[in-house]
Design a protein around this motif. Structure first.
Motif, PDB file in Angstrom:
ATOM      1  N   ARG A 186       1.116  -1.083  -0.355  1.00 19.72           N
ATOM      2  CA  ARG A 186       0.183   0.448  -0.170  1.00 19.72           C
ATOM      3  C   ARG A 186       0.805   1.129  -0.080  1.00 19.72           C
ATOM      4  N   GLU A 187       0.095   2.174  -0.781  1.00 22.80           N
ATOM      5  CA  GLU A 187       0.852   3.346  -0.910  1.00 22.80           C
ATOM      6  C   GLU A 187       1.123   4.316   1.089  1.00 22.80           C
TER       7      GLU A 187
ATOM      8  N   GLY B 180      -1.427   6.506   3.007  1.00 23.11           N
ATOM      9  CA  GLY B 180      -2.652   6.083   3.099  1.00 23.11           C
ATOM     10  C   GLY B 180      -2.057   5.010   4.252  1.00 23.11           C
TER      11      GLY B 180
ATOM     12  N   GLU C 139      -4.582   0.101  -3.503  1.00 22.55           N
ATOM     13  CA  GLU C 139      -5.497   1.544  -4.703  1.00 22.55           C
ATOM     14  C   GLU C 139      -5.703   0.739  -5.652  1.00 22.55           C
ATOM     15  N   GLU C 140      -5.263  -0.976  -5.795  1.00 20.07           N
ATOM     16  CA  GLU C 140      -5.688  -1.077  -7.285  1.00 20.07           C
ATOM     17  C   GLU C 140      -6.690  -2.661  -6.853  1.00 20.07           C
ATOM     18  N   TYR C 141      -7.423  -1.673  -5.844  1.00 14.02           N
ATOM     19  CA  TYR C 141      -8.158  -3.325  -5.126  1.00 14.02           C
ATOM     20  C   TYR C 141      -8.755  -3.936  -5.641  1.00 14.02           C
TER      21      TYR C 141
ATOM     22  N   HIS D 211       6.843   0.402  -2.582  1.00 14.60           N
ATOM     23  CA  HIS D 211       5.834   0.856  -3.608  1.00 14.60           C
ATOM     24  C   HIS D 211       5.677   1.214  -4.679  1.00 14.60           C
TER      25      HIS D 211
ATOM     26  N   ARG E 266       4.412  -2.101  -7.515  1.00 10.85           N
ATOM     27  CA  ARG E 266       3.513  -1.380  -8.823  1.00 10.85           C
ATOM     28  C   ARG E 266       3.911  -1.793  -9.998  1.00 10.85           C
TER      29      ARG E 266
END
Length: 217
Positions: A5-6, A9, A110-112, A195, A199
């Motif tokens: 996760r970022e 956040g 973030e790309e759940y 992160h 990605r």
């Protein structure tokens, strides 16, 4: 499998949604931090917004929380990453990414939705078999939307959470999170680089699924 996760956040959610102080290795420090945060909560002279900022600053800048996801992957909870070091940054992140590449599945918080579909595709679940995705969706929604999957690396990396209750109950809201995302100054170079690399791996997995299974995600 793991989800990254970022960092900003993640640490805000850890503060507002966590019932334990994750990542703080010294029980004495954890108890002191809990006491200080609760004192801010009881201070009636502060506005709600100022309370949020002060509590967040006390928590997110704790030296044990820098590079938390990197340390979880490496299984080195006592590694001090609170002081920036360019050489150490690339050394430890490269090692963490090497560990990351050994996982069957690497998702991105973030790309759940795409992460769920990617897991579904990599697991080679049949076209008409939706139980796995439905189960994962329900399970992770009930456990703070996928964050629990990240905490599974406690078992893989051998780290142990500090079991000190941060708040008597969960009382956060999306408004609080949005406020802190906008107003809290925070930078974790270690988890930020991790992160970014995660990605890249995530995109490689998507490209693999597209090329070899003909599935567009």
């Amino acid at each position: 499998m793991v989800v990254i996760r970022e960092p900003k956040g993640r640490v805000i959610s850890a503060l507002l949604d966590g019932v334990h102080i994750e990542g703080i290795r010294d029980i004495t420090h954890a108890l002191e931090l809990r006491k200080t945060i609760l004192e801010v909560d009881r201070n009636s002279s502060l506005t709600k917004e100022l309370k949020l900022i002060r509590k967040a600053e006390m928590y997110v800048y704790h030296r044990d929380l820098y590079g938390h996801q990197v340390k979880m992957l490496l299984g080195l909870p006592h590694l001090d990453l609170s002081v920036y070091n360019e050489t150490l940054l690339h050394e430890v992140v490269d090692k963490a990414v090497d560990r990351l590449r050994r996982f069957f599945f690497v998702g991105v918080f973030e790309e759940y939705a795409r992460s769920l579909h990617l897991f579904h595709a990599l697991a080679n679940v049949g076209k008409h078999t939706h139980s796995v995705v439905q189960y994962c969706s329900l399970y992770y929604h009930n456990l703070t939307n996928f964050l629990s999957l990240l905490y599974c690396t406690h078992f893989i990396a051998g780290t142990v959470a500090t079991h000190v209750e941060l708040f008597p109950m969960r009382s956060s809201s999306s408004i609080d999170k949005a406020f802190l995302m906008e107003h809290l100054a925070y930078d974790d170079p270690y988890d930020t680089l991790l992160h970014q690399r995660a990605r890249q791996i995530f995109q490689e997995e998507i490209d693999f699924v597209k090329q070899w299974k003909g599935i567009e995600l």
